[in-house]
Design a protein around this motif. Sequence first.
Motif, PDB file in Angstrom:
ATOM      1  N   ILE A 112       0.850  -1.174   0.000  1.00 24.70           N
ATOM      2  CA  ILE A 112       0.000   0.000   0.000  1.00 24.70           C
ATOM      3  C   ILE A 112       0.895   1.237   0.000  1.00 24.70           C
ATOM      4  CG2 ILE A 112      -0.179   0.165   2.531  1.00 24.70           C
ATOM      5  CD1 ILE A 112      -3.189   0.929   2.072  1.00 24.70           C
ATOM      6  N   ALA A 113       0.451   2.277  -0.646  1.00 27.79           N
ATOM      7  CA  ALA A 113       1.173   3.552  -0.619  1.00 27.79           C
ATOM      8  C   ALA A 113       0.910   4.169   0.750  1.00 27.79           C
ATOM      9  CB  ALA A 113       0.708   4.461  -1.746  1.00 27.79           C
ATOM     10  N   VAL A 114       1.800   3.893   1.700  1.00 23.77           N
ATOM     11  CA  VAL A 114       1.546   4.264   3.092  1.00 23.77           C
ATOM     12  C   VAL A 114       1.338   5.762   3.273  1.00 23.77           C
ATOM     13  CG1 VAL A 114       2.665   2.238   4.089  1.00 23.77           C
ATOM     14  CG2 VAL A 114       3.994   4.318   3.753  1.00 23.77           C
TER      15      VAL A 114
ATOM     16  N   LYS B 134      -1.604   4.526  10.520  1.00 22.48           N
ATOM     17  CA  LYS B 134      -1.644   3.120  10.943  1.00 22.48           C
ATOM     18  C   LYS B 134      -3.052   2.542  10.862  1.00 22.48           C
ATOM     19  CE  LYS B 134       0.423   4.252  14.821  1.00 22.48           C
ATOM     20  NZ  LYS B 134       1.031   4.204  16.167  1.00 22.48           N
ATOM     21  N   ALA B 135      -4.028   3.317  11.318  1.00 21.93           N
ATOM     22  CA  ALA B 135      -5.411   2.816  11.315  1.00 21.93           C
ATOM     23  C   ALA B 135      -5.895   2.559   9.890  1.00 21.93           C
ATOM     24  CB  ALA B 135      -6.330   3.796  12.027  1.00 21.93           C
ATOM     25  N   GLY B 136      -5.565   3.458   8.981  1.00 17.87           N
ATOM     26  CA  GLY B 136      -5.965   3.285   7.589  1.00 17.87           C
ATOM     27  C   GLY B 136      -5.313   2.075   6.954  1.00 17.87           C
ATOM     28  N   ILE B 137      -4.045   1.857   7.301  1.00 18.77           N
ATOM     29  CA  ILE B 137      -3.319   0.706   6.764  1.00 18.77           C
ATOM     30  C   ILE B 137      -3.921  -0.594   7.294  1.00 18.77           C
ATOM     31  CG2 ILE B 137      -1.102  -0.511   6.724  1.00 18.77           C
ATOM     32  CD1 ILE B 137       0.198   2.352   6.882  1.00 18.77           C
ATOM     33  N   LEU B 138      -4.148  -0.652   8.599  1.00 19.65           N
ATOM     34  CA  LEU B 138      -4.752  -1.860   9.183  1.00 19.65           C
ATOM     35  C   LEU B 138      -6.129  -2.128   8.595  1.00 19.65           C
ATOM     36  CD1 LEU B 138      -3.635  -1.469  12.903  1.00 19.65           C
ATOM     37  CD2 LEU B 138      -2.953  -3.302  11.323  1.00 19.65           C
ATOM     38  N   ASN B 139      -6.918  -1.087   8.424  1.00 17.54           N
ATOM     39  CA  ASN B 139      -8.248  -1.243   7.834  1.00 17.54           C
ATOM     40  C   ASN B 139      -8.138  -1.790   6.408  1.00 17.54           C
ATOM     41  OD1 ASN B 139     -11.169  -0.904   7.729  1.00 17.54           O
ATOM     42  ND2 ASN B 139     -10.731   0.774   6.318  1.00 17.54           N
ATOM     43  N   ALA B 140      -7.190  -1.256   5.633  1.00 20.56           N
ATOM     44  CA  ALA B 140      -7.006  -1.729   4.258  1.00 20.56           C
ATOM     45  C   ALA B 140      -6.549  -3.188   4.245  1.00 20.56           C
ATOM     46  CB  ALA B 140      -6.001  -0.845   3.530  1.00 20.56           C
ATOM     47  N   MET B 141      -5.668  -3.546   5.164  1.00 16.76           N
ATOM     48  CA  MET B 141      -5.206  -4.939   5.230  1.00 16.76           C
ATOM     49  C   MET B 141      -6.386  -5.871   5.500  1.00 16.76           C
ATOM     50  SD  MET B 141      -1.642  -4.571   7.377  1.00 16.76           S
ATOM     51  CE  MET B 141      -0.761  -6.062   6.883  1.00 16.76           C
ATOM     52  N   GLU B 142      -7.193  -5.515   6.475  1.00 23.56           N
ATOM     53  CA  GLU B 142      -8.346  -6.348   6.826  1.00 23.56           C
ATOM     54  C   GLU B 142      -9.322  -6.440   5.661  1.00 23.56           C
ATOM     55  OE1 GLU B 142      -9.559  -4.219  10.326  1.00 23.56           O
ATOM     56  OE2 GLU B 142      -8.103  -5.255  11.606  1.00 23.56           O
TER      57      GLU B 142
END
Length: 167
Positions: free
Chosen positions: A119-121, A127-135
């Motif tokens: 993901i383009a961090v 962090k929350a957006g990244i975790l949400n995208a992973m899920e």
Amino acid sequence: MSDINTLTRKAFIERFGLLFEHNPWIVAQAETMRPFADPEALHAGFMKVVAHSGPEAQLALLRAHPKLADKAQVKAGLTKESASEQASVGLNALTEAEFARFHELNTAYETRFGFPFIIAVRLAGGKAGILNAMETRLGNDAETEFATALSEVGKIVWLRLKDVVTP
């Protein structure tokens, strides 16, 4: 752009090789497409190489990306660009619980798709957006996720390219 278009082949590859994680061959192939009218055309050239490289080379490109917030890869050393990008959203300073959650999701994702979560961090909302995208993306089918990961590589390359060409 004239300075970019007049670089030697070697200088062009050295300047832009950092755009793709451990895959300077993409830049080397795009170099032959010069001249480029603007940064957007340069980016399009790079992504054209990726698009025409075939699924095996694309998979190798995806697999060259580091896992996010992975302690082992942090210890082993990330590229300067990856380290900076991950640090920009605090992935270098997670709590033990956050590291555990990233590890759990990284493992599930890589097991399911065969390459690390990409993901383009800098565009992901922290962090929350990244975790949400992973899920969320764990629910994708393999074809959709492969295309999504390549799209994210394109975003990462665009951001890195802007860093390189912007004074």
